[in-house]
Design a protein around this motif. Structure first.
Motif, PDB file in Angstrom:
ATOM      1  N   PRO A 193       0.815  -1.228   0.000  1.00 57.94           N
ATOM      2  CA  PRO A 193       0.000   0.000   0.000  1.00 57.94           C
ATOM      3  C   PRO A 193       0.845   1.273   0.000  1.00 57.94           C
ATOM      4  O   PRO A 193       0.502   2.251  -0.675  1.00 57.94           O
ATOM      5  N   TRP A 194       1.942   1.260   0.745  1.00 58.69           N
ATOM      6  CA  TRP A 194       2.825   2.441   0.755  1.00 58.69           C
ATOM      7  C   TRP A 194       3.435   2.674  -0.626  1.00 58.69           C
ATOM      8  O   TRP A 194       3.470   3.807  -1.108  1.00 58.69           O
ATOM      9  N   LEU A 195       3.882   1.592  -1.288  1.00 54.28           N
ATOM     10  CA  LEU A 195       4.498   1.710  -2.612  1.00 54.28           C
ATOM     11  C   LEU A 195       3.485   2.205  -3.631  1.00 54.28           C
ATOM     12  O   LEU A 195       3.792   3.086  -4.459  1.00 54.28           O
ATOM     13  N   GLN A 196       2.258   1.664  -3.578  1.00 56.90           N
ATOM     14  CA  GLN A 196       1.221   2.061  -4.552  1.00 56.90           C
ATOM     15  C   GLN A 196       0.806   3.524  -4.370  1.00 56.90           C
ATOM     16  O   GLN A 196       0.506   4.212  -5.346  1.00 56.90           O
ATOM     17  N   SER A 197       0.782   3.974  -3.121  1.00 61.79           N
ATOM     18  CA  SER A 197       0.366   5.366  -2.882  1.00 61.79           C
ATOM     19  C   SER A 197       1.503   6.360  -3.119  1.00 61.79           C
ATOM     20  O   SER A 197       1.255   7.535  -3.427  1.00 61.79           O
ATOM     21  N   SER A 198       2.744   5.898  -2.986  1.00 62.99           N
ATOM     22  CA  SER A 198       3.891   6.802  -3.126  1.00 62.99           C
ATOM     23  C   SER A 198       4.338   6.967  -4.566  1.00 62.99           C
ATOM     24  O   SER A 198       4.834   8.040  -4.946  1.00 62.99           O
ATOM     25  N   TRP A 199       4.205   5.901  -5.374  1.00 59.11           N
ATOM     26  CA  TRP A 199       4.710   5.984  -6.759  1.00 59.11           C
ATOM     27  C   TRP A 199       3.735   6.794  -7.613  1.00 59.11           C
ATOM     28  O   TRP A 199       2.552   6.472  -7.665  1.00 59.11           O
ATOM     29  N   PRO A 200       4.211   7.822  -8.312  1.00 60.80           N
ATOM     30  CA  PRO A 200       3.294   8.683  -9.079  1.00 60.80           C
ATOM     31  C   PRO A 200       2.775   8.012 -10.345  1.00 60.80           C
ATOM     32  O   PRO A 200       3.432   7.122 -10.909  1.00 60.80           O
ATOM     33  N   ASP A 201       1.597   8.450 -10.793  1.00 61.15           N
ATOM     34  CA  ASP A 201       0.994   8.062 -12.067  1.00 61.15           C
ATOM     35  C   ASP A 201       0.856   6.542 -12.249  1.00 61.15           C
ATOM     36  O   ASP A 201       1.688   5.899 -12.912  1.00 61.15           O
ATOM     37  N   PRO A 202      -0.198   5.950 -11.702  1.00 61.27           N
ATOM     38  CA  PRO A 202      -0.403   4.486 -11.832  1.00 61.27           C
ATOM     39  C   PRO A 202      -0.577   4.009 -13.272  1.00 61.27           C
ATOM     40  O   PRO A 202      -0.499   2.801 -13.524  1.00 61.27           O
ATOM     41  N   ASN A 203      -0.814   4.954 -14.206  1.00 63.65           N
ATOM     42  CA  ASN A 203      -0.992   4.550 -15.609  1.00 63.65           C
ATOM     43  C   ASN A 203       0.306   4.598 -16.419  1.00 63.65           C
ATOM     44  O   ASN A 203       0.295   4.309 -17.612  1.00 63.65           O
ATOM     45  N   SER A 204       1.411   4.958 -15.781  1.00 62.73           N
ATOM     46  CA  SER A 204       2.673   5.082 -16.513  1.00 62.73           C
ATOM     47  C   SER A 204       3.345   3.725 -16.700  1.00 62.73           C
ATOM     48  O   SER A 204       3.049   2.738 -15.998  1.00 62.73           O
ATOM     49  N   ILE A 205       4.274   3.689 -17.661  1.00 62.84           N
ATOM     50  CA  ILE A 205       5.027   2.450 -17.921  1.00 62.84           C
ATOM     51  C   ILE A 205       5.922   2.101 -16.736  1.00 62.84           C
ATOM     52  O   ILE A 205       6.042   0.927 -16.358  1.00 62.84           O
ATOM     53  N   LEU A 206       6.547   3.121 -16.148  1.00 59.43           N
ATOM     54  CA  LEU A 206       7.434   2.857 -15.011  1.00 59.43           C
ATOM     55  C   LEU A 206       6.661   2.252 -13.830  1.00 59.43           C
ATOM     56  O   LEU A 206       7.180   1.387 -13.114  1.00 59.43           O
ATOM     57  N   TYR A 207       5.425   2.711 -13.630  1.00 66.07           N
ATOM     58  CA  TYR A 207       4.599   2.135 -12.554  1.00 66.07           C
ATOM     59  C   TYR A 207       4.342   0.652 -12.840  1.00 66.07           C
ATOM     60  O   TYR A 207       4.459  -0.187 -11.949  1.00 66.07           O
ATOM     61  N   PHE A 208       4.001   0.331 -14.089  1.00 66.43           N
ATOM     62  CA  PHE A 208       3.736  -1.057 -14.468  1.00 66.43           C
ATOM     63  C   PHE A 208       4.976  -1.926 -14.250  1.00 66.43           C
ATOM     64  O   PHE A 208       4.883  -3.064 -13.758  1.00 66.43           O
TER      65      PHE A 208
END
Length: 404
Positions: A81-96
């Motif tokens: 949960p901390w990683l998902q809320s801290s990493w910006p833009d859930p739709n970006s390639i880097l997030y994936f």
């Protein structure tokens, strides 16, 4: 100077009288235990008991205590949960690539480098490798392992190996890399090739075992049964078709003694440190490569190409092509991927057996290459043949039993 036969024997007697001291032999408890553990009538039940205790401690410590008791709660309830809320833009390639699925509620399903990659490497595999190497060091230093080699010598001779082959076999349950290196203790090229090939195909490493205990704890026994049967059946076939000799050997069996704490600690530190240096980067890199292959559509393309083989011959969903590709990087990673694919219990067992026998991970592949490229090519030809034949046989068994 030339000695007659009598003079030679006199010289032998003279030397032996100076270096050998005779006394009265007193049988101790350790001697009695030593004899009982090498005689088949008493040694086999003891060996089964030791292996059962080994497996029970392995599962309880790595699975129940460390992974389920601590790491699953930590990674799923706090870290993810901390990683998902801290990493910006859930739709970006880097997030994936690095976090994975933004809707995932646990690290197995997220499949990002920093979510599933760290969880598998630290939360699942590290405790399994640690406890395996600790128990392995205790068996080595107590003197039991040489007795186990004597005990299984007769069985392993049936497939063209001898008792010392049990050492790389058990080492392979921790990591296939040192196990392939340990095949050098065998006498002939035939035995070393056979052992290296059997390890690469039928011996799941500690990392893979740890993930199997987490993903399919109720089916691990079936997977191991298929692998043990394959080990002896295809070992017997290899002993008949591979040219070469199977010489007899003498095994030096030391007395039982208490393992030294410092020696056990050194072995544990060296082997666990080797895992952290060699395996963890491969796990993280493997997740990254697989995510990139998903991103560019390579996995989907490969699934479509291999669909007839997977569906008709192996009886598996075509989606298992992705985990099979990533198995080349890390087999434990591939087993974790299978956990999110919808399958029956028998299909899951078949898929995990297929991952085990399909190809060694890239680290094992590199070590096998050091043993010789001809041996590597021959081993690859054998394992591809075995994967195709044995995978089809397992599917046929499932059809006959009505569970496939």
């Amino acid at each position: 100077m030339v000695f007659s036969e009598n003079e030679r024997w006199a010289l032998v007697d003279s030397i032996s009288s100076q270096v050998i001291k005779s006394g009265t032999y007193t049988q101790r408890v350790g001697d009695i235990l030593g004899e009982l553990t090498v005689k088949p009538l008493t040694g086999i039940p003891v060996a089964l008991g030791v292996l059962y205790a080994f497996w029970s401690v392995f599962g309880s410590f790595a699975g129940a205590l460390c992974t389920d008791g601590f790491f699953v709660k930590f990674f799923d309830n706090y870290f993810l949960p901390w990683l998902q809320s801290s990493w910006p833009d859930p739709n970006s390639i880097l997030y994936f690539l690095f976090v994975g699925d933004p809707t995932a509620t646990n690290c197995f399903e997220a499949f990002g480098v920093l979510s599933s990659g760290l969880f598998v490497a630290i939360g699942v595999v590290l405790p399994a490798v640690f406890i395996f190497y600790l128990m392995m060091a205790l068996l080595e230093d107590s003197g039991y392992l040489p007795r186990l080699a004597v005990l299984v010598d007769t069985f392993l001779h049936k497939i063209g190996l001898h008792g010392y082959a049990i050492v790389p076999t058990i080492l392979g349950l921790g990591c296939n890399v040192p196990a392939v290196t340990a095949t050098r203790i065998l006498e002939t090229k035939k035995q070393r090739f056979m052992m290296m090939t059997l390890i690469a195909i039928f011996i799941p490493c500690g990392a893979q075992l740890g993930v199997m205990l987490e993903v399919i704890p109720e089916s691990v026994g079936y997977v191991m049964l298929f692998l043990i049967i394959g080990y002896f059946v295809f070992g017997y076939v290899l002993s008949k078709i591979v040219p070469g000799e199977n010489p007899e050997i003498l095994i030096d069996v030391p007395p039982y003694h208490m393992p030294q704490r410092s020696n056990v600690f050194k072995k544990l530190k060296m082997r666990t440190g080797g895992f952290l240096l060699n395996a963890v980067p491969f796990v993280l890199f493997g997740v990254l490569v697989v995510n990139v292959m998903y991103l560019v559509g390579f996995i989907q393309w490969l699934s479509d190409i291999l669909a007839p083989l997977f569906v008709n011959w192996f009886g598996l969903p075509k989606e298992t092509a992705g985990p099979l590709v990533s198995a080349f990087l890390r087999k434990d990673l591939a087993v974790a991927q299978l956990s999110v694919i919808e399958m029956t219990q028998y299909q899951m067992i078949s898929a995990i057996v297929l991952i085990s026998i399909y190809f060694p991970c890239v680290a094992t592949f590199v070590v096998m290459l050091k043993e010789g490229w001809k041996e590597l090519l021959a081993a690859v030809a054998v394992l591809l043949s075995v994967a195709f034949i044995y995978g089809g046989i397992i599917h046929a068994i499932g059809i006959i039993l009505g569970v496939a």
